[in-house]
Write a protein that holds these residues in place. Structure first.
Motif, PDB file in Angstrom:
ATOM      1  N   ASP A  39       0.836  -1.198   0.000  1.00  0.00           N
ATOM      2  CA  ASP A  39       0.000   0.000   0.000  1.00  0.00           C
ATOM      3  C   ASP A  39       0.874   1.252   0.000  1.00  0.00           C
ATOM      4  N   ALA A  43       0.274   1.741  -3.934  1.00  0.00           N
ATOM      5  CA  ALA A  43      -1.096   2.260  -4.025  1.00  0.00           C
ATOM      6  C   ALA A  43      -1.085   3.786  -3.943  1.00  0.00           C
ATOM      7  N   ARG A  44      -1.988   4.408  -4.661  1.00  0.00           N
ATOM      8  CA  ARG A  44      -2.092   5.868  -4.681  1.00  0.00           C
ATOM      9  C   ARG A  44      -3.560   6.266  -4.539  1.00  0.00           C
ATOM     10  N   ASP A  45      -3.794   7.448  -3.955  1.00  0.00           N
ATOM     11  CA  ASP A  45      -5.168   7.962  -3.916  1.00  0.00           C
ATOM     12  C   ASP A  45      -5.613   8.357  -5.313  1.00  0.00           C
ATOM     13  N   ASN A  46      -4.696   8.929  -6.096  1.00  0.00           N
ATOM     14  CA  ASN A  46      -4.975   9.322  -7.482  1.00  0.00           C
ATOM     15  C   ASN A  46      -6.308  10.059  -7.587  1.00  0.00           C
ATOM     16  N   LYS A  48      -9.534  12.520  -8.199  1.00  0.00           N
ATOM     17  CA  LYS A  48     -10.084  13.408  -9.226  1.00  0.00           C
ATOM     18  C   LYS A  48     -10.528  14.644  -8.460  1.00  0.00           C
TER      19      LYS A  48
ATOM     20  N   GLY B 237      -9.159   5.244 -17.257  1.00  0.00           N
ATOM     21  CA  GLY B 237      -8.559   6.281 -16.428  1.00  0.00           C
ATOM     22  C   GLY B 237      -9.243   6.540 -15.097  1.00  0.00           C
ATOM     23  N   HIS B 238     -10.503   6.128 -14.958  1.00  0.00           N
ATOM     24  CA  HIS B 238     -11.241   6.384 -13.717  1.00  0.00           C
ATOM     25  C   HIS B 238     -11.257   5.182 -12.767  1.00  0.00           C
ATOM     26  N   SER B 240      -9.226   4.370 -10.375  1.00  0.00           N
ATOM     27  CA  SER B 240      -8.988   4.786  -8.981  1.00  0.00           C
ATOM     28  C   SER B 240     -10.240   5.393  -8.366  1.00  0.00           C
ATOM     29  N   VAL B 241     -10.971   6.174  -9.175  1.00  0.00           N
ATOM     30  CA  VAL B 241     -12.170   6.857  -8.660  1.00  0.00           C
ATOM     31  C   VAL B 241     -13.213   5.828  -8.239  1.00  0.00           C
ATOM     32  N   ARG B 249      -7.789   1.081  -2.487  1.00  0.00           N
ATOM     33  CA  ARG B 249      -6.904   1.873  -3.341  1.00  0.00           C
ATOM     34  C   ARG B 249      -6.208   0.951  -4.341  1.00  0.00           C
ATOM     35  N   VAL B 250      -5.864   1.503  -5.487  1.00  0.00           N
ATOM     36  CA  VAL B 250      -5.154   0.711  -6.495  1.00  0.00           C
ATOM     37  C   VAL B 250      -3.847   1.409  -6.867  1.00  0.00           C
TER      38      VAL B 250
END
Lengths: 101, 414
Positions: A39, A43-46, A48, B237-238, B240-241, B249-250
């Motif tokens: 993690d 893993a990233r929050d990334n 939007k 692209g979405h 993670s969202v 989380r990915v």
């Protein structure tokens, strides 16, 4: 074109900077399991919306610093130094306002 | 579904092309399905198609927040190839190319596959050595690739400037590689899946997941809640969202990858040319436009537009390689949001939430993977166990450390 306000040199073009990615969480203790390390490392929050990220003014003063930027509008909300606490940023997420695109 | 054929075309032509039926039905969401696929792009539609065709699961909905094929499926540069380095990637992408080779017949829809070859250039002695190693690895994996000398390249691509700022030292070509029509792939899978009973629901955004006891039971959408036994995320692209909405989380970073087309010109380039070192690639579409692309913008982005500095970099590299293109005007420029993993290998399979699956992390090269991606994800969802071809592509590899560091994934370094 991003115009990034370097804390030392002022606002400059993105071409002068090197990107350091999202600011990660704190380093886990060595005795935690693989899951916690995976993690932390990968893993990233990334998000939007608002992201806290690292930039380095590699073609200027060479300093690393943190930027709070909106990943949809690219608007920069705050800049703060490494080791400084995260600034409070107005969370009225403008990405949502324009339909999330 | 009425089949498309030469007699059908002649018949319709004689009647002034009036009365062609709709290729697929845009459905209203129902309250419950066996499987929900999120995202009506190539991967989502292909997954739904193979669920219906190979596994007999037809009570499937494909939910799309925008319109069919309007994300990365309609924004990529249509390159179809399987010149990968590692055995796992090579086996998977070769399966995909093989499926592409018979896809028009399979879907009864012309995807306009043109195996015009894809040429990768080297600009230094050392790069040529690395390229030779790559080309040989491809051959060992049982896939076609040929190393080419500068003289052979000059004959194949006469417009190429071999004495560029970084001179061309050679390259290698995969002759079975090429391009195909990306919209046709989405439309073809949509039509074929719909004919087997799959519902395609557009303008229906997934806003959350209904999760109980660590198991997914459905989704909430902009058009109400929908129950499902299984849910598969295919949103590029979405990823993670949507993962965040499901509580995990990915290892994905979303970035903008841009592409552009020139004004249409007479045929002048009958292969795909790609240079990893200087970040540029180009092919010519059937309409005569040059389709150009390069690296992704260097920072996180969900804005479907590219930055000007990278555009300038791509074009400068391209004009150095093809001086003849310098007077052309660009017609369009756009960007798609790509989901890049640390090892540039996709993430396919189970998630921490039971019965919720993910097909993502396609980064800059998901288009070529659509047929095999759909086929293997359908198998994975139907059997709740990974298809052998994607057994190593699961999320767990980031814990075990068994990464597949596939530098060939994008063709250009990102």
């Amino acid at each position: 074109m991003l115009r990034i306000p370097c804390p030392c040199c002022g606002e400059r073009d993105e071409a002068e900077f090197r990107y350091g990615g999202e600011v990660p969480g704190s380093i886990p203790q060595t005795d935690v399991g693989d899951e916690a390390w995976a993690d932390y490392l990968f893993a990233r929050d990334n998000p939007k919306g608002l992201v806290h990220e690292r930039w380095c003014h590699s073609h200027g003063c060479g300093q690393w610093f943190h930027v709070v930027r909106d990943t949809v509008t690219h608007r920069i909300h705050a800049v703060y130094g490494v080791g400084e606490p995260r600034p409070v940023v107005d969370c009225s997420n403008e990405s949502q306002a324009d339909g999330g695109r | 579904m009425r089949g498309y054929s030469f007699p059908a075309l002649v018949g319709r032509a004689l009647r002034g092309h009036r009365g062609w039926p709709r290729a697929w039905r845009s459905a209203e969401p129902e309250r419950t399905y066996d499987v929900i696929v999120i995202g009506a792009g190539g991967h989502g539609l292909a997954t739904a198609y193979y669920l219906a065709k190979n596994h007999g699961i037809t009570n499937v909905a494909v939910l799309e927040k925008g319109w069919l094929g309007g994300g990365n499926t309609g924004r990529n540069t249509q390159v179809t190839r399987s010149n990968y380095f590692w055995p796992q990637s090579a086996a998977f992408f070769e399966r995909s190319l093989k499926l592409y080779e018979s896809l028009s017949r399979e879907l009864n829809f012309n995807v306009m596959l043109s195996q015009r070859g894809i040429l990768t250039l080297a600009h230094s002695h050392h790069e040529m050595e690395a390229l030779r190693r790559w080309a040989n690895a491809i051959r060992i994996n049982g896939i076609d690739s040929e190393v080419m000398t500068p003289a052979e390249i000059a004959k194949l691509v006469p417009l190429l400037n071999l004495d560029a700022r970084f001179p061309v030292h050679g390259g290698f070509i995969q002759r079975r590689g090429g391009i195909s029509r990306h919209d046709a792939v989405a439309w073809g899978y949509a039509r074929a899946a719909n004919a087997l009973g799959v519902s395609i629901v557009q303008q229906c955004e997934v806003t959350g997941f209904d999760i109980a006891d660590g198991r997914v039971a459905g989704v909430t959408t902009s058009r109400g809640s929908i129950a499902a036994e299984k849910v598969c995320i295919c949103v590029a692209g979405h990823t993670s969202v949507l993962a965040a909405k499901a509580g995990f989380r990915v290892p994905i970073t979303s970035m903008a990858l841009q592409a552009m087309v020139s004004e249409p010109i007479k045929p002048c380039l009958d292969t795909v040319v790609l240079s990893p070192a200087i970040h540029a690639y180009v092919s010519q579409s059937d309409r005569g436009e040059l389709v150009l692309g390069g690296g992704a913008d260097g920072y996180n982005s969900y804005a479907q537009r590219g930055g000007i500095p990278l555009l300038e970099e791509n074009l400068a590299a391209l004009i150095e390689l093809f001086p003849a293109f310098s007077r052309l005007r660009l017609m369009r420029q756009w960007a798609g949001i790509v989901d890049i993993t640390p090892d540039t290998t996709p993430i396919m399979g189970a998630t921490p939430v039971k019965n919720l699956y993910v097909s993502g992390g396609w980064g800059t090269g998901g288009y070529k993977a659509i047929p095999a991606g759909g086929e293997t994800m359908a198998h994975t969802v139907a059997h709740d166990a990974p298809h052998p071809l994607i057994a190593d592509f699961g999320l767990e590899r980031f814990e075990t450390g068994a990464l597949i560091d596939e530098g060939a994934a994008s063709g250009v370094a990102h």
